[in-house]
Design a protein around this motif. Structure first.
Motif, short mmCIF file in Angstrom:
data_model
loop_
_atom_site.label_atom_id
_atom_site.label_comp_id
_atom_site.label_asym_id
_atom_site.label_seq_id
_atom_site.Cartn_x
_atom_site.Cartn_y
_atom_site.Cartn_z
N ALA A 82 56.49 21.44 -4.15
CA ALA A 82 57.00 22.09 -2.93
C ALA A 82 55.84 22.50 -2.02
O ALA A 82 55.91 22.35 -0.79
N HIS A 83 54.76 23.00 -2.63
CA HIS A 83 53.59 23.39 -1.82
C HIS A 83 52.87 22.17 -1.26
O HIS A 83 52.34 22.21 -0.15
N TYR A 84 52.86 21.09 -2.01
CA TYR A 84 52.27 19.83 -1.53
C TYR A 84 53.01 19.37 -0.27
O TYR A 84 52.40 19.05 0.75
N ASN A 118 47.79 12.62 -5.18
CA ASN A 118 48.48 12.47 -3.89
C ASN A 118 49.51 11.35 -3.95
O ASN A 118 50.62 11.48 -3.42
N LYS A 119 49.12 10.24 -4.59
CA LYS A 119 50.03 9.10 -4.69
C LYS A 119 51.28 9.48 -5.49
O LYS A 119 52.41 9.17 -5.11
N LEU A 120 51.06 10.17 -6.62
CA LEU A 120 52.18 10.60 -7.46
C LEU A 120 53.06 11.60 -6.70
O LEU A 120 54.29 11.47 -6.68
N ALA A 121 52.43 12.57 -6.04
CA ALA A 121 53.20 13.61 -5.33
C ALA A 121 53.99 13.00 -4.18
O ALA A 121 55.15 13.36 -3.96
N ASP A 122 53.38 12.08 -3.43
CA ASP A 122 54.10 11.41 -2.33
C ASP A 122 55.35 10.73 -2.86
O ASP A 122 56.42 10.79 -2.23
N LEU A 123 55.22 10.08 -3.99
CA LEU A 123 56.34 9.39 -4.61
C LEU A 123 57.44 10.39 -4.99
O LEU A 123 58.63 10.17 -4.71
N LEU A 124 57.04 11.51 -5.59
CA LEU A 124 58.02 12.47 -6.12
C LEU A 124 58.70 13.31 -5.03
O LEU A 124 59.83 13.76 -5.22
N VAL A 125 58.03 13.52 -3.91
CA VAL A 125 58.65 14.31 -2.83
C VAL A 125 59.27 13.40 -1.76
O VAL A 125 59.91 13.90 -0.83
N GLY A 126 59.06 12.09 -1.89
CA GLY A 126 59.59 11.16 -0.88
C GLY A 126 58.99 11.45 0.46
O GLY A 126 59.66 11.38 1.50
N THR A 181 52.52 21.93 2.70
CA THR A 181 51.18 21.84 3.29
C THR A 181 51.05 20.60 4.17
O THR A 181 50.52 20.67 5.29
N ASN A 182 51.54 19.47 3.69
CA ASN A 182 51.45 18.24 4.47
C ASN A 182 52.26 18.32 5.75
O ASN A 182 51.81 17.87 6.82
N LEU A 183 53.45 18.91 5.68
CA LEU A 183 54.28 19.02 6.88
C LEU A 183 53.72 20.04 7.86
O LEU A 183 53.96 19.96 9.07
N LEU A 184 52.96 21.02 7.36
CA LEU A 184 52.36 22.03 8.24
C LEU A 184 50.98 21.62 8.75
O LEU A 184 50.37 22.36 9.52
N GLU A 185 50.52 20.45 8.33
CA GLU A 185 49.18 20.01 8.74
C GLU A 185 48.96 20.06 10.25
O GLU A 185 47.91 20.53 10.70
N PRO A 186 49.93 19.62 11.08
CA PRO A 186 49.69 19.70 12.53
C PRO A 186 49.40 21.12 13.01
O PRO A 186 48.54 21.33 13.87
#
Length: 268
Positions: free
Chosen positions: A121-123, A257-265, A126-131
């Motif tokens: 969830a934090h991954y 990162n690759k694993l997390a991207d896969l798991l969070v879609g 954080t990625n969505l809040l990057e901008p």
């Protein structure tokens, strides 16, 4: 009390109790605008009301937010709402955490619940809040980790621990992942073990804990622009120390990162 925090905007996850609540209080007392995350709107609003009533915080500095981290769609919705309403975010404190349950539990998203709530969830957030975090130089992320990350191992072939589940191992995996994630180059981030404090996680450690406010002081210090930080650094309370070796390996960061991207879609 820091004057350099005044006027800055900081989002604290898991801000309704423990270290998150005390971090929100200290930040707001220093003049920061605090986006106060809770699992539900009612919990977040109640925490804000408590800060106004007990600490004399100016209500204008507190902005309650809600998302149940066991539901990734709620994390996504909250992140989009934050970027719309606060396009400039100076710091994000990834603090929300749960003890892994005794029995193996999957979320509706199909992830082991502690791995999702404490890391995935934090991954995603954080990625969505990057901008918002990178719209001004100096934006930073503070991951509230644990010394238990050193005992952890990421089960790359079975991250959901379907084959072999142990509560402490699942929790340690989530904390190791969060610590590894701090070395991601996209947003400047650090990890901190705030020490064993009187929080909902105390049972995992089997010790008496220090007051949550003590742990929060170490978190808030790292949010302060007056504190210089290096991406991927790990702190044991106020002292910078080496994290587990995996947390400094580029290959591990990329693999996670690759694993997390896969798991969070994640497609953002």
């Amino acid at each position: 009390m820091s004057t350099t925090l005044s006027g800055r905007t900081v989002l604290v996850t898991g801000a309704t109790s423990g270290i998150g609540f005390e971090s929100a209080r200290t930040l707001a007392e220093s003049g920061a605008r605090v986006l106060l995350h809770g699992r539900t709107h009612e919990e977040a609003r109640a925490a804000a009301d408590r800060l106004i009533a007990t600490a004399g915080i100016d209500g204008a500095l507190l902005h309650p937010l809600a998302a149940d981290f066991s539901r990734l769609e709620e994390v996504e919705a909250m992140a989009h709402a934050v970027v719309r309403s606060h396009p400039l975010l100076h710091a994000l404190v990834n603090n929300a955490a749960m003890a892994a349950p005794e029995r193996h539990t999957l979320t509706g998203d199909g992830n082991e619940i502690a791995f999702q709530v404490n890391f995935l969830a934090h991954y995603l957030l954080t990625n969505l809040l990057e901008p918002a975090l990178t719209s001004d130089p100096g934006g930073r992320v503070v991951n509230v980790s644990s010394s238990l990350h050193r005992t952890g191992a990421i089960q790359w072939n079975d991250p959901q621990r379907m084959r072999r589940y142990a509560r402490l191992a699942a929790y340690a995996q989530s904390q190791l992942a969060l610590t590894v994630f701090a070395a991601d180059p996209r947003v400047t981030a650090v990890s901190v073990d705030p020490g064993i404090c009187e929080t909902g996680l105390l049972a995992l450690y089997g010790h008496e804990g220090a007051p949550a406010a003590e742990g929060a002081a170490h978190v808030v210090r790292l949010c302060d622009p007056a504190t210089e930080i290096v991406n991927g650094a790990y702190y044991d309370r106020s002292e910078r120390v080496a994290p587990a070796p995996a947390a400094t390996e580029d290959r591990t960061v990329k693999r996670l990162n690759k694993l997390a991207d896969l798991l969070v879609g994640h497609t953002a």
